[in-house]
Design an enzyme around this catalytic site. Structure first.
Site, mmCIF file in Angstrom:
data_model
loop_
_atom_site.group_PDB
_atom_site.id
_atom_site.type_symbol
_atom_site.label_atom_id
_atom_site.label_comp_id
_atom_site.label_asym_id
_atom_site.label_seq_id
_atom_site.Cartn_x
_atom_site.Cartn_y
_atom_site.Cartn_z
ATOM 1 N N PRO A 320 0.788 -1.247 0.000
ATOM 2 C CA PRO A 320 0.000 0.000 0.000
ATOM 3 C C PRO A 320 0.819 1.295 0.000
ATOM 4 C CG PRO A 320 0.042 -0.927 2.194
ATOM 5 C CD PRO A 320 0.781 -1.901 1.322
ATOM 6 N N CYS A 321 1.481 1.578 -1.124
ATOM 7 C CA CYS A 321 2.227 2.835 -1.222
ATOM 8 C C CYS A 321 1.292 4.042 -1.205
ATOM 9 C CB CYS A 321 3.100 2.839 -2.474
ATOM 10 S SG CYS A 321 2.233 2.481 -4.000
#
Length: 353
Positions: A320-321
């Site tokens: 989850p950047c």
């Protein structure tokens, strides 16, 4: 889950997206036109209304509940990237028998227009229908040879009429000969429709190695890096990981899944591996700054390098950047588009806990 208005961008931003037919807002909102009683996608080519005559909804159900009818130009009831009903039986047949050969007359016998089928595959897969079938057969043959089948046996079982034709097609698709299969890799790729537009997924024998929105900027660069890391070619095909990935993505977009379990293969430098690992440690519904990410890997001086590694992430959402933001809370760059990032964060913050 019904998306609330608070998950949407502000009205000025949405109207500008509607006027400019901005594809990055596909799935983010639907525009309902008060004067006509219809609702549309952001990219609809119908004549654009005045701003005061538009109201916005997060999904098609809300628009229908308010009495609006779906536009006949842009078909907002169809999720972008979703397989049309008329094509589903054909794709199900191909999935059940990946070695099948289907010519234009076979398509006509099924009540399908070959030109229409060809256009859909060209638009959605970047190749003709026959090229897609050929790629599936090559992918299937690769797996068989890796499992010990003879080259000639694999060639004929996958519908090739001559060994020479099979050898040429195989090498053109993979870059290596069938005999080298035991020492080479193939990344099977497919498309997965989501609320925010179609994504391309890639899988090796070990897990998912690629998940990106198809309109992501620099996606070609990312794919090329992955190809070099794994010494592999990307070919349309099936993977046991795709079904689980699709199921988990569906639940995630419904706000019903907070942790993914599908296996991943994440090639990269040691530094990138550290950054991507701490990305996965950010709790659902929370965000961190790049500085906090640098602290998490015990390297405060590496803030800029952390940001670069974030941008090099090839597995969106699962790694989850999008949960990394500016120190001032600003929505910094995101390969899939800043508004997708905002949408994902809003979803998670609404459904966390």
């Amino acid at each position: 889950m019904t998306m609330q208005l608070s998950l949407l961008p502000n009205k000025e931003t949405m109207y500008q997206a509607l006027v400019s037919k901005d594809s990055t807002f596909e799935g983010v909102f639907f525009a309902a036109i008060k004067t006509t009683g219809i609702f549309c996608r952001p990219t609809c080519h119908a004549r654009k209304p005045k701003a005061e005559n538009v109201e916005y909804f997060g999904n098609s159900k809300e628009a229908l509940d308010h009495g609006y009818r779906p536009c006949k130009v842009c078909h907002p009831m169809e999720m972008k990237g979703t397989v049309p009903i008329w094509l589903k039986p054909l794709l199900e047949e191909i999935e059940a028998r990946p070695s099948i050969k289907i010519n234009d007359q076979s398509l006509r016998d099924k009540g399908l227009d070959p030109a229409r089928v060809r256009r859909w595959f060209k638009k959605n897969h970047g190749m003709t229908f026959q090229a897609y079938l050929r790629a599936l057969r090559i992918n299937n043959a690769f797996g068989q040879i890796r499992q010990g089948d003879q080259v000639i046996q694999s060639a004929y079982s996958n519908g090739f009429e001559s060994l020479s034709g099979f050898l040429e097609s195989f090498k053109n698709s993979t870059g290596f000969s069938p005999k080298e299969s035991k020492y080479k890799n193939i990344i099977s790729v497919t498309r997965i429709p989501t609320l925010l537009g179609p994504m391309i997924a890639g899988a090796t024998a070990h897990g998912i190695c690629l998940l990106e929105f198809t309109d992501r900027r620099m996606i070609e660069t990312q794919v090329e890096r992955l190809r070099k890391y794994l010494k592999a070619e990307l070919i349309p095909g099936q993977s046991p990981f795709f079904e689980k990935l699709s199921e988990e993505l569906h639940l995630y977009f419904e706000g019903k899944l907070q942790k993914f379990t599908v296996p991943l293969e994440i090639p990269g430098t040691d530094f990138q591996q550290k950054v991507w690992q701490v990305l996965q440690d950010i709790p659902y519904g929370y965000t961190r700054s790049y500085k906090e990410q640098a602290i998490a890997i015990n390297n405060l001086k590496a803030i800029r390098a952390v940001a670069t590694a974030n941008g090099d992430n090839r597995i969106s959402i699962l790694i989850p950047c999008h949960r990394v933001i500016g120190s001032d809370g600003s929505m910094t760059g995101y390969g899939g588009g800043v508004w997708r990032k905002q949408w994902l964060l809003n979803l998670e913050q609404k459904t966390a806990g």
